[in-house]
Design a protein around this motif. Sequence first.
Motif, PDB file in Angstrom:
ATOM      1  N   ALA A  87      -7.160   4.001  -0.478  1.00  0.00           N
ATOM      2  CA  ALA A  87      -6.389   4.100  -1.641  1.00  0.00           C
ATOM      3  C   ALA A  87      -7.208   5.081  -2.371  1.00  0.00           C
ATOM      4  O   ALA A  87      -8.169   5.436  -2.103  1.00  0.00           O
ATOM      5  CB  ALA A  87      -6.286   2.645  -2.686  1.00  0.00           C
ATOM      6  N   SER A  88      -6.466   6.122  -2.768  1.00  0.00           N
ATOM      7  CA  SER A  88      -6.331   6.640  -3.952  1.00  0.00           C
ATOM      8  C   SER A  88      -7.204   6.385  -5.163  1.00  0.00           C
ATOM      9  O   SER A  88      -6.257   6.023  -5.568  1.00  0.00           O
ATOM     10  CB  SER A  88      -5.650   8.416  -3.949  1.00  0.00           C
ATOM     11  OG  SER A  88      -6.097   9.404  -4.663  1.00  0.00           O
TER      12      SER A  88
ATOM     13  N   ILE B  53      -0.626  10.417   1.981  1.00  0.00           N
ATOM     14  CA  ILE B  53      -0.932   9.612   1.561  1.00  0.00           C
ATOM     15  C   ILE B  53      -1.706   8.622   2.688  1.00  0.00           C
ATOM     16  O   ILE B  53      -0.841   9.069   3.871  1.00  0.00           O
ATOM     17  CB  ILE B  53       0.668   8.233   1.818  1.00  0.00           C
ATOM     18  CG1 ILE B  53       1.371   8.134   0.090  1.00  0.00           C
ATOM     19  CG2 ILE B  53       0.602   6.973   1.893  1.00  0.00           C
ATOM     20  CD1 ILE B  53       2.747   7.972   0.287  1.00  0.00           C
TER      21      ILE B  53
ATOM     22  N   HIS C 116       0.317  -1.134  -0.386  1.00  0.00           N
ATOM     23  CA  HIS C 116      -0.048   0.218   0.463  1.00  0.00           C
ATOM     24  C   HIS C 116       0.852   0.771  -0.088  1.00  0.00           C
ATOM     25  O   HIS C 116       0.254   2.414  -0.977  1.00  0.00           O
ATOM     26  CB  HIS C 116      -1.523  -0.189   0.964  1.00  0.00           C
ATOM     27  CG  HIS C 116      -1.521   1.384   1.483  1.00  0.00           C
ATOM     28  ND1 HIS C 116      -2.197   1.529   0.379  1.00  0.00           N
ATOM     29  CD2 HIS C 116      -1.215   2.210   2.205  1.00  0.00           C
ATOM     30  CE1 HIS C 116      -3.966   2.895   1.020  1.00  0.00           C
ATOM     31  NE2 HIS C 116      -2.435   3.047   1.964  1.00  0.00           N
TER      32      HIS C 116
ATOM     33  N   GLU D 118       0.667   4.382  -2.709  1.00  0.00           N
ATOM     34  CA  GLU D 118       0.698   5.207  -2.702  1.00  0.00           C
ATOM     35  C   GLU D 118       1.819   6.581  -3.540  1.00  0.00           C
ATOM     36  O   GLU D 118       1.085   7.240  -3.835  1.00  0.00           O
ATOM     37  CB  GLU D 118      -0.144   5.510  -2.017  1.00  0.00           C
ATOM     38  CG  GLU D 118      -1.634   4.831  -1.440  1.00  0.00           C
ATOM     39  CD  GLU D 118      -2.663   5.302  -2.444  1.00  0.00           C
ATOM     40  OE1 GLU D 118      -2.688   6.458  -2.249  1.00  0.00           O
ATOM     41  OE2 GLU D 118      -2.846   3.984  -3.411  1.00  0.00           O
TER      42      GLU D 118
END
Length: 631
Positions: A354-355, A350, A304, A308
Amino acid sequence: MFTTRPTLNGTFGMASTTHWLASQSAMAVLEGGGNAYDAAVAAGFVLHVVEPHLNGPAGEVPIILAPADGPVRVLCGQGPAPAGATVAHYTSLGLDLVPGTGPLAAAVPGAFDAWMVLLRDHGTKTLAEVLSYAIGYARHGHPAVERVGETVETVRELFENEWTTSAEVYLPGGRSVAPGGLLRNQPLADTWERLVREAEAAGSGREAQIDAARRIWREGFIGEAMAAFAARPAMDTSGERHAGTLTGDDLAAFRATYEAPVTYGRNGWTVAKAGAWSQGPAFLQQLALLPEELPAYGSAEYVHTLVEGTKLAMADREAWYGDADGAGAADVPVETLLSPEYNAERRALIASTASYELRPGRPGGRTPRLSKHAAAVASGEAGFDALGVSGSGAGEPTVAKSPGDAAQKAAVQEAAAPPAVAPEVDRTGATRGDTCHIDVVDRWGNMVSATPSGGWLQSNPVIPGLGFPLGTRLQMAWLEEGLPNSLTPGRRPRTTLTPSLALRDGVPVMAFGTPGGDQQDQWQLHFFLAVVERAPVRGGLDLQGAIDAPNWHTDSFPGSFFPRAMRSGSVTVESRIGGEVVEGLRARGHDVTVGDAWSEGRLCAVARDPETGVLSAGANPRGMQGYAVGR
């Protein structure tokens, strides 16, 4: 830990490439008294023959070299846009993107001159000696890897009805080469043999002959044939026939050039990359965005964190990267993009989830500007589906954008090595090419990393009498004025090619890289961290273990190749990563696609211990094609 192969160790020389014949040719040069640069050049020309669906002499190659007695340098083999390649010209043809294939997509070829400059300035062998391996395989044939014939079959209709000069080479007797069948390229062998004869007739010295070969390429029989053929209309991904903009004057003006690398340091290691005309600084930005203490290696939180950071770095690539040294040069704030202050601000973005946004930063308070197309794909308004399958392209990515229903489209399957080719047959040549890689280190401590690409057999028609096509790198530039990566005469299109060289306490230690388009610096980041953040093996760097480790990538930014699509929030992982990590990523909001067990990356690497002189090497097992050799 278990690895597919051992990390090789020795003291004489090491070569790692994406094809075993290129690796063995490089080793043969080392055995014959040549140095790392002689070996890399020989391997590069062999790759043009044995991986013609992945690269060619009219493509491009960035090279990073670390001479034993000199500073690390970048040798740029990326040609610029021709003088006639203006936004106005392309838009007057009704285009809003540069086609993915055909003469309109051809930049000035850069690979050949870069290889020659490397050989002249740093090598010891003659032109005839380094070309002998490629000539032999082109003349007498080589057992073809299965992807060559598969690639040809995807463009069979195009070759038979439009690009007939390509059919003469790759469909002899109407048949593509079977896996393991001998593939010959007699016109290419003729070209290199004539080049050697004419170069030798021009001078008796090694350097004089190499410079003569460069002139022949630019202005002699090769340059004349390239310019003449570029002016002939050919079918491209637009569905129309277009002539190119490349001329003899463009060819005559190009010279491969040296420049200083862009660098970034972490925990005693420094990574050297090409400038912002490549995507190299994106690797460095990803390093700069990492927290001081990383989560547990390989955990969901670890993946992750890296993913990111990748999204942020690639958003900056989209907004800020371009040719800072070309005509109408872009103002690229690389120093600010790598500064601690800027990355502290970016790192704070961050989150624990999730973006799904494209979020370029504001270095120095400046407002980022995205192309209209990039902004549209980021908002889902570009007229493409999530993977761009409404118009498959001839770009570099190894990720196959498969047609079919939504479930199939979501199942992105990386093609391992060699790369994927879009499964549909398309009369415009809409297939997916890829790239090669070469790393060499010799017993004197010279080290080189190179990522040759472009000029794929499926990129442009084969030039009659030469045996190779032009490239398609202009597809990476935008048909919109005022952007860092706007199509501009004399400016290099921002490429994805990004070899790497790492130093420890200022001393060159490791050369590495991979094919893979937008995935290159994602896969390399994970490899690099797997090498430097984990314990060494057998007293040295665990190159093979880092290459074999399960890898991943995201498409959560506009792609670099036609049709320039984006898949927000995506992460594609190898199934070997494990169910716990997959579920952990999904719990954090990532749109996870589980790919094949061995499907992400085509990494090569060599290293040298500066204290003992022990050399090491590893190569990607995915696709069962890349190999390292050495002793």
